[in-house]
Design a protein around this motif. Sequence first.
Motif, PDB file in Angstrom:
ATOM      1  N   THR A 119       0.850  -1.188   0.000  1.00  0.00           N
ATOM      2  CA  THR A 119       0.000   0.000   0.000  1.00  0.00           C
ATOM      3  C   THR A 119       0.885   1.236   0.000  1.00  0.00           C
ATOM      4  O   THR A 119       1.924   1.268   0.667  1.00  0.00           O
ATOM      5  N   SER A 120       0.469   2.249  -0.721  1.00  0.00           N
ATOM      6  CA  SER A 120       1.234   3.490  -0.793  1.00  0.00           C
ATOM      7  C   SER A 120       1.234   4.199   0.555  1.00  0.00           C
ATOM      8  O   SER A 120       0.231   4.209   1.274  1.00  0.00           O
ATOM      9  N   ASP A 121       2.370   4.818   0.910  1.00  0.00           N
ATOM     10  CA  ASP A 121       2.448   5.574   2.155  1.00  0.00           C
ATOM     11  C   ASP A 121       1.508   6.769   2.157  1.00  0.00           C
ATOM     12  O   ASP A 121       1.116   7.263   3.218  1.00  0.00           O
ATOM     13  N   SER A 153      -5.680   4.941   3.859  1.00  0.00           N
ATOM     14  CA  SER A 153      -5.591   3.914   4.901  1.00  0.00           C
ATOM     15  C   SER A 153      -4.240   3.945   5.596  1.00  0.00           C
ATOM     16  O   SER A 153      -4.154   3.684   6.809  1.00  0.00           O
ATOM     17  N   SER A 154      -3.170   4.255   4.863  1.00  0.00           N
ATOM     18  CA  SER A 154      -1.844   4.349   5.481  1.00  0.00           C
ATOM     19  C   SER A 154      -1.773   5.528   6.434  1.00  0.00           C
ATOM     20  O   SER A 154      -1.191   5.433   7.521  1.00  0.00           O
ATOM     21  N   ARG A 155      -2.381   6.645   6.057  1.00  0.00           N
ATOM     22  CA  ARG A 155      -2.395   7.805   6.946  1.00  0.00           C
ATOM     23  C   ARG A 155      -3.207   7.512   8.206  1.00  0.00           C
ATOM     24  O   ARG A 155      -2.838   7.927   9.315  1.00  0.00           O
ATOM     25  N   THR A 161      -3.566   4.587   9.591  1.00  0.00           N
ATOM     26  CA  THR A 161      -2.750   3.689  10.412  1.00  0.00           C
ATOM     27  C   THR A 161      -1.693   4.466  11.181  1.00  0.00           C
ATOM     28  O   THR A 161      -1.442   4.192  12.368  1.00  0.00           O
ATOM     29  N   ARG A 162      -1.069   5.450  10.526  1.00  0.00           N
ATOM     30  CA  ARG A 162      -0.031   6.232  11.210  1.00  0.00           C
ATOM     31  C   ARG A 162      -0.617   7.056  12.356  1.00  0.00           C
ATOM     32  O   ARG A 162      -0.010   7.176  13.424  1.00  0.00           O
ATOM     33  N   ASP A 188       7.133  -0.961   9.843  1.00  0.00           N
ATOM     34  CA  ASP A 188       7.008  -2.397   9.570  1.00  0.00           C
ATOM     35  C   ASP A 188       8.323  -3.143   9.770  1.00  0.00           C
ATOM     36  O   ASP A 188       8.343  -4.238  10.332  1.00  0.00           O
ATOM     37  N   GLY A 224      -9.448   3.334   7.614  1.00  0.00           N
ATOM     38  CA  GLY A 224      -8.356   2.382   7.687  1.00  0.00           C
ATOM     39  C   GLY A 224      -8.876   0.968   7.829  1.00  0.00           C
ATOM     40  O   GLY A 224     -10.079   0.708   7.710  1.00  0.00           O
ATOM     41  N   MET A 271      -7.354  -0.729   3.099  1.00  0.00           N
ATOM     42  CA  MET A 271      -6.013  -0.845   2.515  1.00  0.00           C
ATOM     43  C   MET A 271      -6.075  -1.522   1.150  1.00  0.00           C
ATOM     44  O   MET A 271      -5.397  -1.117   0.197  1.00  0.00           O
TER      45      MET A 271
END
Length: 743
Positions: free
Chosen positions: A44-46, A50-52, A54-55, A135, A520, A525
């Motif tokens: 998945t792209s940063d 969904s990545s944002r 997760t962060r 990760d 998310g 994702m």
Amino acid sequence: MLTRIAQLSTRHPRVILLTALGLALLFGVFGASATAHLKSAGFTSDSAESSRATRILADQFDGAEPNLVLLVRSDQGVDSPAAAATGTEITQRLQARSDAVGVRSYWTSPPNVKAALRSTDGKQALIVAYLTGGDDVAQKSAGEIVGELDGNTPGVTVRAGGLAAIYHEVNGQVTKDLAVAEGIAIPLTAIVLILVFGSVVAASLPLAVGLFAIASTLAILRLFTLFTDVSIYALNMTTALGLALAIDYSLFIVSRYREELEGGADHRAAAIRAVQTAGRTVLFSALTVALALAVLSVFNLYFLKSFAYAGVAVVAAAAVAAILVLPAALVLLGDRVNAWNLRVPLRRLLRRPDPVARPLEQTGWYRMVTWVMRRAVPVAVVITAVLLALGSPFLGVKFGYPDDRVLPTGAASRAVGDELRAQFPAINAQLSTTVVLPGYRGDGSPYAVALSKVNGVSAVLSNAGVYVSGNRVGSTPPGMANDSGQYLTVASKFATFSDDSRDLLEQLRAVPAPSATLFGGVEAMNADGLHDLGSRLPLAAILIALATFVVLFLFTGSVVLPLKTLVLNCLSLTAMFGMMVWIFQDGHLAGLIGFTPTGYLVATMPMLMFCLAFGMSMDYEVFLLSRIREEWLASDRTNAANTHSVAVGVARTGRIVTAAAVLMAIVLGAMAFGKVTFIQMFGLGLTLTVLADATIIRGLLVPALMRLLGTINWWAPAPLARWHERFGLSEDSAPEPDPVGYR
């Protein structure tokens, strides 16, 4: 250019070989630590939503989406003294770690959370945590934690799962699989090379170049880890690619060198001529494969980008080794390249006569191709229909995010995942979507009520409480809101990555929210990954088609042959993808191959396999067309001459192309013996494609279509034809005899 390279290599062979040996040793030392620096994620792209999400959850909500799950089991029940002591002690150890946040366990949680951490049979309970650092760092921390689980309490077992533990096990499994694949591929490759060449010495040369390519690959991977993220999966795939291409390229050059020696050329002239002819084929093939792999860089996923960076470098290393290093070895060996011919004693043992050279027109390949071209229409129609039928399952393809089921059933994180799916319906993160409301401090209950009323939602957990079908049924779980905002967890009734689950995500996103939202969870994702792939797929397809067309036009001077090649490659790949859906998505042959079908394919794999297979299929196309073109240019250029050129080209290359395909199939097929599902798919899919491409496509369908097209095969508009005459890449002229030959 190729002539100058060949002259340099053959003029200073000892210097070239000693330099290559030194580089191989240096590459081996430098690349030995490559595995420790590779990463397991990148699907998945940063920058994806969904990545944002997760962060934010990791940084501001103590890792509300745990990436480490410890499963504690006791046949006496999780409330037994032994289980309680073990669970409490492990929880305290995790809480003492600076890299573990959001630690919760069945034995230390309040009653409203406790029930979700206990299995339905009462014999298992969970300890969950979020390991910080990203990760790569998290999977290493998971490995440390797993190593500290002593398992000394009688009747109590502890196993680790969750994303961090999965990545840790995948890293270890991929490294083991690489050793297994090389242990299978190298001995079998040596046997096939001996069968092809007869001579042990000749057979050892492609293998030596292949080993040089492996050392180069490891060094290249290690080098790229200094600048960017590189996927652990690139270890197996690029190593196999480097070995396969190096052996293939060397096979072409050694075969042409021996052919030139038989024609009376001295050692150096034969080596130079082999580079001019077979080396030209190698150069075009490497260029096409490299361009196909470079297309992967347009995708914003480092899983694919790492193959673009490392793959291009590996292809270049294999080509350089074959074009520069191999001729030096051939010149030094001279006639000894045919030494240790095992076929001679074998024929004596079996009392078989020595083979008698036959005219080309009497060979099996020539007779088969002429038979095919006399029946060009039915052959083309039948093969096309069969390939389309094989590809038809791809119409029902489904894509999903990889989880613990990519690992074999004996893996600890896989076992934990199975138990979560079976025994912990309330905690199974795969069936939930997380909605983050960054910066929102207001009342979230109206939004939670609205979400809980969406068809397919089983429950919504929010700062205001737990809601089912619009009704509040439980108290507020702790930690779901703070000064930075709040988040909600939406549990689904549907299977992950199903059509219903995807529709549910869209319905949830359509519910009016009190502030900006970030979705998310695994389903989000997967949706983000598919969107990223789909948005860039047209550009990738255009680039790979354009690159192939340009390279083949420069090679042949025709605009028809590149178009024909593009169509046939797509037809071949359609069949391959259909078989992969039938096998890996639908689960046919799962017991034989040894994997667990999930009902979907990992979304990034078809794109990776498309680029690799597209590039590698050009290997045989370029080699075949080079021989056909030689005959065509020497002919009177009529329809009859076209038919004869095709027959001669296939007859001259059929044996060597088949041998090259078998060798590449061995190297790639060895990956199918691994234990990570989508690497098995990668190895099996490319193996079937290579074998079909070298036999059915190049041996049957290409001759049939070229017979039907006749002289049109070689057509180009007049301006392009003139441009090709001026700028096209053609073979260098034959070298002048060298007075200083290496006899």
